[in-house]
Write an enzyme that holds these catalytic residues in place. Sequence first.
Site, PDB file in Angstrom:
ATOM      1  N   ARG A   8       0.829  -1.205   0.000  1.00  0.00           N
ATOM      2  CA  ARG A   8       0.000   0.000   0.000  1.00  0.00           C
ATOM      3  C   ARG A   8       0.866   1.260   0.000  1.00  0.00           C
ATOM      4  O   ARG A   8       0.561   2.228  -0.685  1.00  0.00           O
ATOM      5  CB  ARG A   8      -0.948  -0.013   1.204  1.00  0.00           C
ATOM      6  CG  ARG A   8      -2.007  -1.121   1.081  1.00  0.00           C
ATOM      7  CD  ARG A   8      -2.960  -1.121   2.248  1.00  0.00           C
ATOM      8  NE  ARG A   8      -3.762   0.093   2.314  1.00  0.00           N
ATOM      9  CZ  ARG A   8      -4.421   0.495   3.394  1.00  0.00           C
ATOM     10  NH1 ARG A   8      -4.363  -0.211   4.494  1.00  0.00           N
ATOM     11  NH2 ARG A   8      -5.130   1.596   3.368  1.00  0.00           N
TER      12      ARG A   8
ATOM     13  N   CYS B 138       7.877  -0.336  23.015  1.00  0.00           N
ATOM     14  CA  CYS B 138       8.118   0.901  23.776  1.00  0.00           C
ATOM     15  C   CYS B 138       7.222   2.053  23.305  1.00  0.00           C
ATOM     16  O   CYS B 138       7.201   3.105  23.933  1.00  0.00           O
ATOM     17  CB  CYS B 138       9.583   1.300  23.717  1.00  0.00           C
ATOM     18  SG  CYS B 138      10.086   2.041  22.151  1.00  0.00           S
TER      19      CYS B 138
ATOM     20  N   HIS C  54      -8.064   7.781  11.291  1.00  0.00           N
ATOM     21  CA  HIS C  54      -7.617   6.386  11.314  1.00  0.00           C
ATOM     22  C   HIS C  54      -6.095   6.259  11.274  1.00  0.00           C
ATOM     23  O   HIS C  54      -5.564   5.214  10.910  1.00  0.00           O
ATOM     24  CB  HIS C  54      -8.251   5.614  10.155  1.00  0.00           C
ATOM     25  CG  HIS C  54      -9.740   5.456  10.326  1.00  0.00           C
ATOM     26  ND1 HIS C  54     -10.570   5.050   9.313  1.00  0.00           N
ATOM     27  CD2 HIS C  54     -10.534   5.651  11.401  1.00  0.00           C
ATOM     28  CE1 HIS C  54     -11.829   5.006   9.758  1.00  0.00           C
ATOM     29  NE2 HIS C  54     -11.829   5.376  11.013  1.00  0.00           N
TER      30      HIS C  54
ATOM     31  N   CYS D 249      14.406   0.324  20.542  1.00  0.00           N
ATOM     32  CA  CYS D 249      14.518  -0.892  21.346  1.00  0.00           C
ATOM     33  C   CYS D 249      14.617  -2.166  20.509  1.00  0.00           C
ATOM     34  O   CYS D 249      14.802  -3.250  21.060  1.00  0.00           O
ATOM     35  CB  CYS D 249      13.340  -0.978  22.323  1.00  0.00           C
ATOM     36  SG  CYS D 249      11.817  -1.547  21.551  1.00  0.00           S
TER      37      CYS D 249
ATOM     38  N   ASN E  45      -8.787   8.547   5.640  1.00  0.00           N
ATOM     39  CA  ASN E  45      -7.667   7.982   4.901  1.00  0.00           C
ATOM     40  C   ASN E  45      -6.392   8.013   5.728  1.00  0.00           C
ATOM     41  O   ASN E  45      -6.174   8.923   6.518  1.00  0.00           O
ATOM     42  CB  ASN E  45      -7.447   8.759   3.598  1.00  0.00           C
ATOM     43  CG  ASN E  45      -8.628   8.619   2.665  1.00  0.00           C
ATOM     44  OD1 ASN E  45      -9.467   7.745   2.872  1.00  0.00           O
ATOM     45  ND2 ASN E  45      -8.711   9.470   1.667  1.00  0.00           N
TER      46      ASN E  45
ATOM     47  N   CYS F 164       6.282   1.502  17.658  1.00  0.00           N
ATOM     48  CA  CYS F 164       6.875   0.309  18.265  1.00  0.00           C
ATOM     49  C   CYS F 164       5.833  -0.431  19.097  1.00  0.00           C
ATOM     50  O   CYS F 164       5.098   0.170  19.877  1.00  0.00           O
ATOM     51  CB  CYS F 164       8.063   0.699  19.127  1.00  0.00           C
ATOM     52  SG  CYS F 164       8.802  -0.719  19.957  1.00  0.00           S
TER      53      CYS F 164
ATOM     54  N   THR G 240     -16.563   8.943   0.682  1.00  0.00           N
ATOM     55  CA  THR G 240     -16.739   7.977   1.774  1.00  0.00           C
ATOM     56  C   THR G 240     -18.105   7.317   1.667  1.00  0.00           C
ATOM     57  O   THR G 240     -19.091   7.949   1.302  1.00  0.00           O
ATOM     58  CB  THR G 240     -16.543   8.605   3.176  1.00  0.00           C
ATOM     59  OG1 THR G 240     -17.030   7.679   4.167  1.00  0.00           O
ATOM     60  CG2 THR G 240     -17.249   9.936   3.331  1.00  0.00           C
ATOM     61  N   SER G 241     -18.103   6.006   1.997  1.00  0.00           N
ATOM     62  CA  SER G 241     -19.358   5.251   1.941  1.00  0.00           C
ATOM     63  C   SER G 241     -20.232   5.561   3.155  1.00  0.00           C
ATOM     64  O   SER G 241     -21.369   5.111   3.230  1.00  0.00           O
ATOM     65  CB  SER G 241     -19.053   3.753   1.893  1.00  0.00           C
ATOM     66  OG  SER G 241     -18.340   3.385   3.064  1.00  0.00           O
TER      67      SER G 241
END
Length: 251
Positions: free
Chosen positions: A71, A130, A119, A152, A102, A127, A190-191
């Site tokens: 993607r 951490c 989103h 880390c 999006n 991470c 948008t739906s």
Amino acid sequence: MQDAIEQAARTLASAPDILVLSGAGISAESGIPTFREAQTGLWAQYSPEDLATPDAFARHPARVWAWYSWRRRLIARGGPNAGHRAIAELGRRRRVFVATQNVDGLHAAAGSTDIAELHGNIWRDRCTRCGASETRDVAEPVDDGPVYCRSCGAMARPDVVWFGEMLPGDALETAQNALERAAAVIVVGTSNRVYPAAALVDAAVDSSRPVIEINPDITPVSDAVDIRITSAASEALPAMLTSLDAISANG
Ligand code: NAD
Ligand code: ZN
């Protein structure tokens, strides 16, 4: 269709503050499939539920990372389109706030500045141990493998909201505040089916503000919006801007 575009431009002409609610459809013309379209291509054997969930990541992290790398590659190749650019341009004429479902970062890439990413953002790694996060450049990934934390060494994950996860704390609230301020709302690509993001659209429709929907297909709010434009975002948004400029020039 020209009538609806002119009507929308007249609405925007008298709106100093505009909220844009966007979804996967605005990026479809950048070559980034919506989840429904993605199920016809390379990843057809997996549903988004097989890939975009904490459970999928726990079981098949390499597969999930490969999907996100694919993607990222499509997004980097596609870049923003005329629809994203028209919204950024509108932001130079009016106060515009963008609340998007999006994760592709293309509104920012086009030059929009006030954005709530409901989103998350696919270009940010977080991470799993951490919590350190790092935002990478919008560029094609060099390989498809998992990304590891620089602090880390544990495996990182894309900092996006997966099915079953909470939205980032402040994103929804920031978007709700923008709705309160807005004199007009544009709902594009948008739906209006994925909650809680779709609740913002419902709230806009229930308020007295004029709502303009740009979507070639019918959605659950299509009957309730004030102006419906059924052409593609990359055509409708620039046409609306041209019409707005003509209205402004003629006083
Ligand atoms: P959706 O896939 O449910 O709906 C897309 C909508 O866009 C449809 O109603 C479709 O008719 C419309 N559309 C298609 N092409 C269009 C065009 N050229 N112009 C205008 N409208 C067009 O998308 P959603 O409502 O955003 O919800 C799906 C979920 O999928 C979200 O959670 C989102 O995070 C995620 N998603 C994001 C991306 C991305 O970041 N680009 C891509 C796929 C999925
Ligand atoms: Zn770490």
